[in-house]
Design a protein around this motif. Structure first.
Motif, PDB file in Angstrom:
ATOM      1  N   MET A 241      -5.826  29.377  46.238  1.00  7.55           N
ATOM      2  CA  MET A 241      -5.488  30.141  47.582  1.00  7.55           C
ATOM      3  C   MET A 241      -4.027  30.468  47.561  1.00  7.55           C
ATOM      4  SD  MET A 241      -6.306  28.980  51.365  1.00  7.55           S
ATOM      5  CE  MET A 241      -4.902  28.746  51.978  1.00  7.55           C
ATOM      6  N   LEU A 242      -3.725  31.785  47.966  1.00  6.43           N
ATOM      7  CA  LEU A 242      -2.146  32.202  48.045  1.00  6.43           C
ATOM      8  C   LEU A 242      -1.566  31.304  49.064  1.00  6.43           C
ATOM      9  CD1 LEU A 242      -2.407  36.107  48.119  1.00  6.43           C
ATOM     10  CD2 LEU A 242      -1.740  34.556  46.348  1.00  6.43           C
ATOM     11  N   LYS A 243      -0.262  31.056  48.554  1.00  9.22           N
ATOM     12  CA  LYS A 243       0.788  30.321  49.671  1.00  9.22           C
ATOM     13  C   LYS A 243       1.579  31.364  49.817  1.00  9.22           C
ATOM     14  CE  LYS A 243       0.888  25.236  49.329  1.00  9.22           C
ATOM     15  NZ  LYS A 243       1.594  24.306  49.184  1.00  9.22           N
ATOM     16  N   ARG A 244       1.979  31.391  51.177  1.00 13.89           N
ATOM     17  CA  ARG A 244       2.886  32.618  51.565  1.00 13.89           C
ATOM     18  C   ARG A 244       4.181  31.679  52.208  1.00 13.89           C
ATOM     19  NH1 ARG A 244      -1.958  34.832  52.405  1.00 13.89           N
ATOM     20  NH2 ARG A 244      -1.999  37.076  51.986  1.00 13.89           N
ATOM     21  N   ARG A 245       5.112  32.412  51.657  1.00  7.14           N
ATOM     22  CA  ARG A 245       6.509  31.500  51.967  1.00  7.14           C
ATOM     23  C   ARG A 245       7.623  32.535  52.504  1.00  7.14           C
ATOM     24  NH1 ARG A 245       4.509  29.396  47.116  1.00  7.14           N
ATOM     25  NH2 ARG A 245       4.636  27.262  46.995  1.00  7.14           N
ATOM     26  N   ASP A 246       8.271  31.901  53.585  1.00 12.98           N
ATOM     27  CA  ASP A 246       9.564  32.840  54.119  1.00 12.98           C
ATOM     28  C   ASP A 246      10.715  31.725  53.738  1.00 12.98           C
ATOM     29  OD1 ASP A 246      11.440  34.035  55.545  1.00 12.98           O
ATOM     30  OD2 ASP A 246      10.323  33.854  57.475  1.00 12.98           O
ATOM     31  N   LEU A 247      11.551  32.289  52.763  1.00 15.21           N
ATOM     32  CA  LEU A 247      12.462  31.441  52.223  1.00 15.21           C
ATOM     33  C   LEU A 247      13.627  31.412  52.839  1.00 15.21           C
ATOM     34  CD1 LEU A 247      11.981  31.563  48.299  1.00 15.21           C
ATOM     35  CD2 LEU A 247      11.361  29.749  50.043  1.00 15.21           C
ATOM     36  N   CYS A 248      13.963  31.985  54.039  1.00 15.97           N
ATOM     37  CA  CYS A 248      15.028  32.079  54.756  1.00 15.97           C
ATOM     38  C   CYS A 248      14.841  32.089  56.413  1.00 15.97           C
ATOM     39  CB  CYS A 248      16.176  33.221  54.602  1.00 15.97           C
ATOM     40  SG  CYS A 248      17.588  33.092  55.320  1.00 15.97           S
ATOM     41  N   VAL A 249      14.674  30.860  57.008  1.00 16.06           N
ATOM     42  CA  VAL A 249      14.672  30.758  58.558  1.00 16.06           C
ATOM     43  C   VAL A 249      15.983  29.916  58.789  1.00 16.06           C
ATOM     44  CG1 VAL A 249      13.081  29.876  60.316  1.00 16.06           C
ATOM     45  CG2 VAL A 249      12.119  30.931  58.373  1.00 16.06           C
ATOM     46  N   HIS A 250      16.848  30.305  59.596  1.00 11.99           N
ATOM     47  CA  HIS A 250      17.797  29.455  59.923  1.00 11.99           C
ATOM     48  C   HIS A 250      17.497  28.306  60.745  1.00 11.99           C
ATOM     49  CE1 HIS A 250      20.571  32.296  57.618  1.00 11.99           C
ATOM     50  NE2 HIS A 250      20.065  33.153  58.213  1.00 11.99           N
TER      51      HIS A 250
ATOM     52  N   ILE B 268       8.752  27.220  54.626  1.00 10.41           N
ATOM     53  CA  ILE B 268       9.799  27.912  54.804  1.00 10.41           C
ATOM     54  C   ILE B 268      11.126  27.370  54.095  1.00 10.41           C
ATOM     55  CG2 ILE B 268       8.921  28.596  57.110  1.00 10.41           C
ATOM     56  CD1 ILE B 268      10.778  26.495  58.242  1.00 10.41           C
ATOM     57  N   GLY B 269      12.051  28.265  54.004  1.00 10.37           N
ATOM     58  CA  GLY B 269      13.358  27.870  53.523  1.00 10.37           C
ATOM     59  C   GLY B 269      14.264  27.794  54.661  1.00 10.37           C
ATOM     60  N   SER B 270      15.151  26.843  54.485  1.00 10.38           N
ATOM     61  CA  SER B 270      16.201  26.588  55.772  1.00 10.38           C
ATOM     62  C   SER B 270      17.272  25.640  55.048  1.00 10.38           C
ATOM     63  CB  SER B 270      15.427  25.709  56.955  1.00 10.38           C
ATOM     64  OG  SER B 270      16.150  25.754  57.915  1.00 10.38           O
TER      65      SER B 270
ATOM     66  N   VAL C 122       9.344  22.620  53.793  1.00 15.16           N
ATOM     67  CA  VAL C 122      10.656  22.900  53.703  1.00 15.16           C
ATOM     68  C   VAL C 122      11.218  22.960  52.420  1.00 15.16           C
ATOM     69  CG1 VAL C 122      12.693  23.011  54.668  1.00 15.16           C
ATOM     70  CG2 VAL C 122      10.861  22.352  56.185  1.00 15.16           C
ATOM     71  N   ILE C 123      11.682  24.373  52.039  1.00 15.04           N
ATOM     72  CA  ILE C 123      12.765  24.175  50.673  1.00 15.04           C
ATOM     73  C   ILE C 123      13.931  24.538  50.972  1.00 15.04           C
ATOM     74  CG2 ILE C 123      13.125  25.539  48.536  1.00 15.04           C
ATOM     75  CD1 ILE C 123      10.201  26.132  48.777  1.00 15.04           C
TER      76      ILE C 123
ATOM     77  N   TYR D 195      15.264  22.100  46.627  1.00 16.74           N
ATOM     78  CA  TYR D 195      16.034  22.919  47.127  1.00 16.74           C
ATOM     79  C   TYR D 195      16.424  24.174  46.218  1.00 16.74           C
ATOM     80  CZ  TYR D 195      19.308  20.739  43.575  1.00 16.74           C
ATOM     81  OH  TYR D 195      19.878  20.791  42.448  1.00 16.74           O
ATOM     82  N   LEU D 196      17.174  25.192  46.607  1.00 16.85           N
ATOM     83  CA  LEU D 196      17.546  26.276  45.899  1.00 16.85           C
ATOM     84  C   LEU D 196      18.930  26.467  46.239  1.00 16.85           C
ATOM     85  CD1 LEU D 196      14.708  28.767  46.761  1.00 16.85           C
ATOM     86  CD2 LEU D 196      15.007  27.635  44.641  1.00 16.85           C
TER      87      LEU D 196
END
Lengths: 109, 185
Positions: free
Chosen positions: B1-10, B29-31, B41-42, B57-58
């Motif tokens: 299954m596809l995983k959808r990610r939004d890597l920048c949510v403040h 999400i990325g935060s 969370v990444i 983390y990134l």
């Protein structure tokens, strides 16, 4: 000639900033849509405001063939609105919003 | 299954943002890191931590001068015309090139059109240099987050196949985060 009705889709959006009323939201989507896809496409999309569900959630409808354009416009509006649900009938949309209302309350309100 | 990610949510209220993400069909999400960690969370850091972390983390930067620094994972592009030539010359293999939809939202119609073309150009560049295009919301609150379905249509609008994009993003993240030494708590 066959006289078929257009297929439409109902979209529910969350106006978290309470910036748009029923007239403003259609105007804002149409304006941004015209900038991106042109007057003809947006007129063809026949965007209509349907109803408000609990103040911040608004339901609109548009033609199915231009749904993807309208969805990208929704993502590019400022002040932002958030796409919540898409449905083929108003009845199903109301049912879905009703079913998830506790989730929306916890997260959005 | 596809995983959808939004890597920048403040990070304003991460719990609320995670609940909103679930409603919107976003899996991760990325935060920013603020001392506590959450599942799905990444974290986005600006400097490499001196110790082994317990969270994924990134390393992220918006400074063009840091584009060649060895530890950098993501370069956020805020003004593409200004950084275009440097980017083409100095971009490193495996770097994430991030664009915020929030920047497009705030722009006038004609500028949005240009941005969509820039995204196409950046996608081409990332293909030719083995980098990864990252489309993020750049949201500062749950009210500004973007639904998975909107991400898909925006990607299609830029001639990017959403399925291919989400798969590529997943394997890029596996490569980036998997390589780092962090303890999965």
């Amino acid at each position: 000639m066959l006289n078929r009705r257009d297929k439409r889709r109902y979209i529910a959006v969350w106006d978290g900033y309470r910036h748009y009323d029923r007239k403003k939201i259609v105007e804002a989507i149409s304006k941004r849509g015209r900038e991106l896809f042109g007057h003809v496409a947006i007129e063809n999309a026949r965007i209509r405001f349907i109803e408000e569900n609990g103040g911040q959630i608004k339901i609109m409808s548009c033609k199915l063939e231009l749904l993807s354009s309208i969805l990208s416009v929704v993502g590019l509006l400022h002040p932002p609105i958030v796409l919540l649900r898409i449905s083929g009938t108003l009845k199903a949309m109301r049912r879905e919003l009703d079913k998830d209302s506790w989730k929306f309350r916890r997260a959005l309100l | 299954m596809l995983k959808r990610r939004d890597l920048c949510v403040h990070n304003n209220d991460i719990e609320k943002e995670l609940r909103t993400a679930e409603i919107l069909g976003i899996d991760e999400i990325g935060s920013e890191y603020s001392g506590t960690t959450n599942k799905n969370v990444i974290y986005r850091l600006h400097t490499r931590p001196a110790y082994v972390t317990t969270f994924p983390y990134l390393l992220v930067s918006e400074e063009i001068g840091q584009i060649s620094s060895p530890g950098l994972d993501v370069f956020a592009i805020r003004d593409y015309p200004r950084v275009r030539s440097v980017l083409r010359k100095r971009v490193r293999r495996g770097l994430g090139l991030e664009i915020f939809i929030d920047d497009l939202r705030r722009a006038e119609g004609s500028v949005v059109g240009k941005w969509l073309d820039y995204i196409r150009q950046i996608y081409k560049l990332s293909k030719s240099t083995s980098c990864q295009l990252i489309l993020s919301s750049g949201a500062t609150s749950p009210r500004e987050m973007i639904a998975a379905r909107s991400f898909d249509t925006l990607l299609s609008l830029c001639d990017i196949d959403p399925v291919v994009y989400w798969k590529e993003l997943e394997s890029w993240l596996d490569m980036k985060i998997g390589r780092k030494c962090y303890i999965d708590a």
